[in-house]
Design a protein around this motif. Structure first.
Motif, mmCIF file in Angstrom:
data_model
loop_
_atom_site.group_PDB
_atom_site.id
_atom_site.type_symbol
_atom_site.label_atom_id
_atom_site.label_comp_id
_atom_site.label_asym_id
_atom_site.label_seq_id
_atom_site.Cartn_x
_atom_site.Cartn_y
_atom_site.Cartn_z
ATOM 1 N N THR A 36 0.907 -1.094 -0.008
ATOM 2 C CA THR A 36 0.048 -0.172 -0.082
ATOM 3 C C THR A 36 0.695 1.331 0.023
ATOM 4 O O THR A 36 0.891 2.044 -0.990
ATOM 5 N N ARG A 59 3.415 12.157 15.960
ATOM 6 C CA ARG A 59 2.115 11.629 15.864
ATOM 7 C C ARG A 59 1.561 11.598 17.294
ATOM 8 O O ARG A 59 2.243 11.083 18.154
ATOM 9 N N ASN A 63 -3.401 8.201 18.775
ATOM 10 C CA ASN A 63 -3.802 7.766 17.448
ATOM 11 C C ASN A 63 -3.110 6.064 17.243
ATOM 12 O O ASN A 63 -1.939 6.075 17.268
ATOM 13 N N HIS A 68 1.435 -5.400 12.086
ATOM 14 C CA HIS A 68 1.829 -6.184 11.050
ATOM 15 C C HIS A 68 2.102 -7.663 11.200
ATOM 16 O O HIS A 68 3.068 -7.734 12.180
ATOM 17 N N THR A 119 -9.462 -2.994 21.547
ATOM 18 C CA THR A 119 -9.422 -3.325 20.199
ATOM 19 C C THR A 119 -7.899 -3.265 19.691
ATOM 20 O O THR A 119 -7.156 -2.505 20.292
ATOM 21 N N ARG A 123 -2.988 -6.492 10.178
ATOM 22 C CA ARG A 123 -2.963 -6.789 8.833
ATOM 23 C C ARG A 123 -1.875 -7.634 8.573
ATOM 24 O O ARG A 123 -0.670 -7.601 9.228
ATOM 25 N N SER A 145 2.023 4.821 8.586
ATOM 26 C CA SER A 145 2.661 5.317 7.329
ATOM 27 C C SER A 145 3.804 5.748 7.539
ATOM 28 O O SER A 145 4.099 6.755 8.861
ATOM 29 N N SER A 183 -4.430 0.772 3.493
ATOM 30 C CA SER A 183 -5.265 -0.474 3.369
ATOM 31 C C SER A 183 -6.527 0.083 4.025
ATOM 32 O O SER A 183 -6.735 1.149 4.565
ATOM 33 N N ILE A 185 -9.806 -0.370 6.128
ATOM 34 C CA ILE A 185 -9.866 -0.770 7.342
ATOM 35 C C ILE A 185 -11.524 -1.132 7.952
ATOM 36 O O ILE A 185 -12.230 -0.110 7.620
ATOM 37 N N ARG A 196 -12.246 2.863 7.230
ATOM 38 C CA ARG A 196 -11.443 3.917 6.257
ATOM 39 C C ARG A 196 -11.302 3.221 5.156
ATOM 40 O O ARG A 196 -11.078 2.082 4.776
ATOM 41 N N LEU A 228 -14.221 6.174 16.826
ATOM 42 C CA LEU A 228 -14.216 4.847 16.063
ATOM 43 C C LEU A 228 -12.873 4.551 15.332
ATOM 44 O O LEU A 228 -12.295 3.430 15.599
ATOM 45 N N GLY A 231 -7.708 7.634 13.934
ATOM 46 C CA GLY A 231 -6.793 8.276 13.117
ATOM 47 C C GLY A 231 -7.626 9.280 11.884
ATOM 48 O O GLY A 231 -6.995 9.807 11.023
HETATM 49 O O1 TXA Z 1 -1.899 0.647 4.447
HETATM 50 C C1 TXA Z 1 -1.641 0.700 5.562
HETATM 51 O O2 TXA Z 1 -2.524 0.581 6.343
HETATM 52 C C2 TXA Z 1 -0.297 1.383 6.306
HETATM 53 C C3 TXA Z 1 0.719 0.569 5.764
HETATM 54 C C4 TXA Z 1 2.313 0.906 6.426
HETATM 55 O O3 TXA Z 1 0.383 -0.701 6.426
HETATM 56 N N1 TXA Z 1 -0.396 1.689 7.381
HETATM 57 C C5 TXA Z 1 -1.252 2.735 7.800
HETATM 58 O O4 TXA Z 1 -1.075 2.928 9.162
HETATM 59 O O5 TXA Z 1 -1.883 3.412 7.143
HETATM 60 P P1 TXA Z 1 -1.579 4.463 9.861
HETATM 61 O O6 TXA Z 1 -1.000 4.351 11.359
HETATM 62 O O7 TXA Z 1 -1.165 5.539 8.970
HETATM 63 O O8 TXA Z 1 -3.071 4.260 9.830
HETATM 64 C C6 TXA Z 1 -3.750 3.447 10.679
HETATM 65 C C7 TXA Z 1 -5.010 3.853 10.961
HETATM 66 C C8 TXA Z 1 -5.246 5.131 11.811
HETATM 67 O O9 TXA Z 1 -6.347 5.796 11.238
HETATM 68 C C9 TXA Z 1 -5.775 4.530 13.263
HETATM 69 O O10 TXA Z 1 -6.530 5.335 13.925
HETATM 70 C C10 TXA Z 1 -6.447 3.363 13.002
HETATM 71 O O11 TXA Z 1 -5.672 2.736 11.768
HETATM 72 N N2 TXA Z 1 -6.611 2.308 14.106
HETATM 73 C C11 TXA Z 1 -5.539 1.573 14.454
HETATM 74 N N3 TXA Z 1 -5.910 1.104 15.556
HETATM 75 C C12 TXA Z 1 -7.424 1.143 15.700
HETATM 76 C C13 TXA Z 1 -8.343 0.639 16.668
HETATM 77 N N4 TXA Z 1 -8.119 -0.173 17.484
HETATM 78 N N5 TXA Z 1 -9.435 1.131 16.206
HETATM 79 C C14 TXA Z 1 -9.984 1.913 15.361
HETATM 80 N N6 TXA Z 1 -8.913 2.311 14.471
HETATM 81 C C15 TXA Z 1 -7.700 1.983 14.696
#
Ligand code: TXA
Ligand code: MG
Length: 330
Positions: A36, A59, A63, A68, A119, A123, A145, A183, A185, A196, A228, A231
């Motif tokens: 991604t 950050r 958040n 992985h 939670t 991925r 990211s 990705s 979500i 997302r 929810l 991020g």
């Molecule tokens: O494609 C991707 O998902 C990339 C690659 C590196 O794997 N990673 C990525 O991570 O986009 P990041 O940290 O930029 O975004 C992760 C998102 C954030 O919006 C965060 O709030 C959400 O995932 N998230 C993480 N844990 C969560 C949870 N327990 N409940 C709800 N949202 C969560």
């Protein structure tokens, strides 16, 4: 601050993978390609490493991060899968899908990485370099990211370098990524919900579930309360230049992010133009989106104006990121 680190950059290969695994085991920060976007990895069980990771990105620590792992078996040690989650994991892993699920009782992921939630986001990436690093390291790796917080996600090693050089230990260069947006979500808590839009189109997810995904409530991404998808703050994925959407004409001094074969009024010899896909292909547009935003941002234009992008397939994720890029900031 961990500014002033020496950041090495290695081409993907055995030596880079071994060094990445060694650094992760020692609490280091390693950027690596996924299909991604590039991720910034840290040992998911090491709170000190995760604290450094938040600091390196700038950050907000509320958040949470995505853990992985290499396969479904490893994922099941971290989170509890219901029927819908199993069906999605089996259909789409490895690949650009993140599942938000209840933690297992002995979930090894540090509380700091899940921002204290019950939670966890997980991925299984498909990029061969990401998979090699996960295998060599042998445990879960949290990876947001690999950009400064609030900035556009990186799709090449050079993007990572321009944001994070001096702040992290290693960048593994595996060339440009394939998908180009983060990705998708899906939360599988009560009903499967699209938290997302991302690299896996909604339609494919709904086909496997046999029903439409629930929509998060309107205020899910707001700064207040207990969001929810924490991020999903409105302004995110943002270039520094102002962004104007649904452009029907370009004003003097503006740069154009075009889509498709059609011309638009106001374009002249002086206009910076980058076309996400001349042939109107949404996959090509997704792969180019963040790189083109970065490139146009560097031109010093008065604004980046964006032509309309259709909303189907990957268009939903593209329009989501464009909308966030266009939110007015201070
Ligand atoms: O494609 C991707 O998902 C990339 C690659 C590196 O794997 N990673 C990525 O991570 O986009 P990041 O940290 O930029 O975004 C992760 C998102 C954030 O919006 C965060 O709030 C959400 O995932 N998230 C993480 N844990 C969560 C949870 N327990 N409940 C709800 N949202 C969560
Ligand atoms: Mg991000």
């Amino acid at each position: 601050m961990n500014v002033g680190l020496k950041t090495s950059i290695l081409p993907a290969g055995e030596a880079a993978v071994a060094k990445a695994a060694r650094l992760l085991a020692g609490g280091g920060l390693v950027a690596f390609p996924t299909e991604t976007v590039y991720g910034l990895g840290a040992d998911a069980t090491n709170a000190a490493a995760i604290a450094r990771l938040y600091q390196a990105k700038g950050r907000p620590a509320f958040n949470p991060l995505i853990a992985h792992v290499g396969d479904l078996a490893a994922a099941r040690r971290i989170a509890r899968f219901d029927t819908a989650a199993m069906a999605l994991a089996e259909a789409f892993w490895p690949g650009p899908l993140t599942l938000v699920l209840p933690k297992t009782k002995d979930c090894p992921v540090a509380d700091l990485a899940t921002a204290g939630l019950e939670t966890v986001a997980i991925r299984v990436p498909s990029h061969p370099v990401a998979r090699q690093i996960l295998r060599a390291f042998g445990g879960p790796v949290v990876a947001p990211s690999a950009n400064l917080s609030g900035h556009v996600s990186p799709t090449t090693a050079a993007h990572v370098q321009s944001d994070l050089a001096g702040r992290i230990d290693l960048i593994v260069d595996g060339g440009p990524v394939e998908v180009g947006v983060e990705s998708s979500i899906v939360g599988c808590l009560e009903v499967p919900m699209l938290l997302r839009p991302g690299g896996l189109p909604r339609g494919e997810i709904e086909r496997v579930l046999g029903r439409p995904l629930a929509q998060p409530p309107e205020d899910a991404g707001s700064d207040g309360g207990q969001p929810l998808a924490p991020g999903m703050l409105a302004s995110h994925y943002a270039p520094r230049t102002r962004v104007r959407l649904d452009a029907v004409r370009v004003e003097p001094g503006e740069a154009l992010l075009a889509f498709g074969p059609d011309a638009i009024a106001g374009v002249d010899a002086g206009t910076s133009v980058m076309n996400l896909s001349e042939r109107g292909d949404l996959g090509e547009a997704a792969a180019r989106l963040f790189g083109y935003l970065r490139a146009l941002d560097a031109r010093g234009a008065r604004a980046i104006v964006v032509m309309p992008v259709p909303h189907h397939g990957l268009g939903e994720a593209i329009n989501d990121r464009l909308r966030r890029a266009a939110v007015e900031r201070d």
